[in-house]
Design a protein around this motif. Structure first.
Motif, PDB file in Angstrom:
ATOM      1  N   GLY A 171       0.807  -1.217   0.000  1.00 20.92           N
ATOM      2  CA  GLY A 171       0.000   0.000   0.000  1.00 20.92           C
ATOM      3  C   GLY A 171       0.839   1.265   0.000  1.00 20.92           C
ATOM      4  O   GLY A 171       2.001   1.261  -0.413  1.00 20.92           O
ATOM      5  N   ASN A 215       5.372   3.879  -1.309  1.00 22.84           N
ATOM      6  CA  ASN A 215       4.259   3.032  -1.744  1.00 22.84           C
ATOM      7  C   ASN A 215       4.807   1.810  -2.464  1.00 22.84           C
ATOM      8  O   ASN A 215       5.928   1.831  -2.968  1.00 22.84           O
ATOM      9  N   ASN A 236      -3.640   1.807   3.290  1.00 27.64           N
ATOM     10  CA  ASN A 236      -2.939   3.090   3.358  1.00 27.64           C
ATOM     11  C   ASN A 236      -2.724   3.511   4.810  1.00 27.64           C
ATOM     12  O   ASN A 236      -3.554   3.252   5.680  1.00 27.64           O
TER      13      ASN A 236
END
Length: 431
Positions: A383, A393, A425
Motif C-alpha cells: 500500500g 508506496n 494506506n
C-alpha cells in the motif's frame, strides 16, 4: 490361447481394455497402475496433457484434475512438482515409453533427452523448495499424502476401466509363443515376430482345404463400455457449506487473536476442504461447481502467501477513537480488517502518550496536535504510506521513522507513535 498365455507371462497385467477385471491388494494396485499408466493425449491438453490424460484414463473431468493441481500448489506447494513428475513418467500418446524411460534407453519416446534432463532438474528443485518453504505448516506432507491416497483409491475403483491400448509390435519366443509388447522390450526373448507360413504339409492335404482358426491372431478387445450417465449429486452444496463453516470459524478465531489462524492459514483450510470435496466428487459423481469457487480462492490464497502480512487481531469493522488526555490513550488500536482512525488533537500541555495503531487490511489515519513532539514509525506491507511529509508506496515498503518537533519547535505534548498496515494506506498528519 497361446498368445493370451504368453502375453500374460510377459507382461502380467496387460494394457488392453478389461472392464471385468478387479484389482486386488496394494502391491497389485501399484504394479497395475504403472503398467496401465495414463497416456498424455495430443488433443484436449492445455500444457503437457497430464491432467487430460488422468481425466480420460479414469473417466473424470480434466478440469477437476487441473483445479486439484492448482489447489495442491497453493495449499502445500507440491502441485507443480507432481505435474512435472507426471510429465516425465507418463508416456505421450503414440510413444512406447515415457520421457524418463526413454532417457534410460527403455524404448522410444518423442521427448528429447535434453528436455527430459531439464524437466528432471526442475522437478528436483521444485521438490526441495516445496519441502523447505511451505506456507501452511506441514502442508507439503499433507498434500503428498492426499495425492498418494487419491491416486491409490482412484486406481482401485476405476483402474479396470478405460485401460490404454497396447503400443509397439508383436514379439515371439520358443514354441511360437507370441505377445503384444509395449515399447522397446520386443518380448521376453528380444526377437521380432516372424509369421512365416509353412512351406510343406505333413499330411499331404490341400492347404486351402483347412479352415482352422489362426491360434496366433490377437483377440480383438471388447468395445469400451459407455460412460455411466451423470447422476445428480448434492455433494457440491454439502462441501460448499462445510467450506464456509470452516472459513467462518477460522475467521472468528483470527479475529480473537489466536496465533495460528492468519488469513493465509484460514484460506488454506477452506481450499483443503474444497480439494477433498472435488476428490470425493470424482468418485461419487458431482461437485463440478466447486471448480468455480476453488479457482478464485486459490488465487487469493496464493496472493496471501506471497505477501508478508502480519497477523492483526481486534476484529472487523471501523474503529474511531478521540482521547482528550494522555491517560485515555490506549496502548494499541487495531482491527483485523477495517479502517482505524485515531484523533490525538485533544492532547495538550505536557501530556505524554505512547500508542500503536494498526490494521490487517484497510486504512490507518492518525491526527496529531500541531505543537506535539512526535517520535514516529510508519510501515505498510502492501500500500501507500504518508507520514509527516515522508511517503512510500508499493509492496513491503521500507519503514519510515523520525522525530518531528512540530510547528513551534520542541515543547508541547510528547507522543511516541507506531502506525502499521498489512494492505491499505497509512496516513499520519497534524490536525
Amino acid at each position: 490361447m497361446c498368445a493370451a498365455t504368453a502375453s500374460s507371462m510377459l507382461f502380467g497385467m496387460n494394457t488392453t481394455t478389461d472392464s471385468t477385471r478387479r484389482i486386488e491388494g496394494f502391491e497389485d494396485t501399484v504394479k497395475d497402475f504403472w503398467v496401465s499408466r495414463p497416456r498424455r493425449p495430443h488433443r484436449g491438453r492445455k500444457l503437457a496433457g497430464v491432467a487430460a490424460g488422468i481425466g480420460h484414463r479414469y473417466g473424470i473431468d480434466p478440469a477437476i484434475v487441473r483445479v486439484v493441481f492448482v489447489v495442491l500448489t497453493v495449499f502445500g506447494g507440491v502441485g507443480l512438482a507432481f505435474y512435472l513428475l507426471g510429465w516425465a513418467i507418463l508416456p505421450e500418446e503414440g510413444d512406447d515409453v515415457s520421457g524418463l524411460e526413454g532417457l534410460l534407453g527403455k524404448g522410444r519416446s518423442s521427448m528429447s533427452k535434453g528436455f527430459t534432463l531439464a524437466l528432471c532438474a526442475a522437478l528436483v528443485l521444485l521438490g526441495l523448495a516445496s519441502f523447505s518453504a511451505s506456507w501452511v505448516d506441514g502442508g507439503t506432507f499433507v498434500g503428498l499424502a492426499l495425492v498418494v491416497a487419491g491416486v491409490y483409491l482412484l486406481h482401485r475403483s476405476r483402474g479396470h476401466l478405460r485401460r490404454p491400448a497396447p503400443t509397439g509390435g508383436v514379439a515371439t519366443g520358443p514354441a511360437g509363443m507370441t505377445s503384444t509388447g509395449t515399447g522397446g522390450d520386443a518380448g521376453m526373448w528380444g526377437q521380432p515376430v516372424s509369421q512365416a507360413a509353412p512351406t510343406w504339409d505333413p499330411l499331404g492335404a490341400d492347404p486351402l482345404g483347412w479352415r482352422l482358426p489362426d491360434a496366433t491372431a490377437p483377440t480383438p478387445p471388447p468395445p469400451e463400455p459407455p460412460p455411466p450417465p451423470r447422476r445428480k449429486s448434492k455433494i457440491g452444496f454439502a462441501v460448499t457449506g462445510v467450506a464456509l463453516a470452516v472459513g467462518g470459524v477460522g475467521a472468528a478465531l483470527a479475529a480473537e487473536g489466536v496465533p495460528w489462524f492468519t488469513p493465509a492459514h484460514v484460506m488454506g483450510l477452506v481450499l483443503a476442504v474444497l480439494g477433498l470435496g472435488m476428490v470425493a466428487g470424482s468418485f461419487l459423481g458431482g461437485g463440478r461447481g466447486l471448480v468455480w469457487l476453488a479457482v478464485p480462492l486459490a488465487l487469493v490464497g496464493l496472493t496471501l502467501s506471497a505477501v508478508p502480512l502480519e497477523h492483526v487481531g481486534g476484529g472487523f469493522g471501523e474503529l474511531r477513537a478521540t482521547p482528550t488526555s494522555a491517560d485515555q490513550v490506549q496502548p494499541v488500536y487495531e482491527r483485523t480488517a477495517g479502517d482505524v482512525q485515531l484523533d490525538l488533537t485533544g492532547l495538550s500541555g505536557s501530556d505524554s502518550a505512547r500508542t500503536t495503531v494498526r490494521s490487517g487490511a484497510g486504512n490507518v489515519t492518525v491526527l496529531l496536535p500541531p505543537d506535539a513532539d512526535v517520535d514516529y514509525r510508519c510501515e505498510a506491507a502492501v500500500g501507500n504510506v504518508e507520514c509527516l511529509g515522508q511517503e512510500h508506496n508499493g509492496i513491503d515498503t521500507p519503514e519510515l521513522r523520525g522525530v518531528d518537533p512540530g510547528t513551534d519547535g520542541e515543547g508541547g505534548p510528547k507522543i511516541t507513535l507506531t502506525a502499521k498496515i498489512g494492505a491499505g494506506n497509512v496516513e499520519v498528519r497534524r490536525g
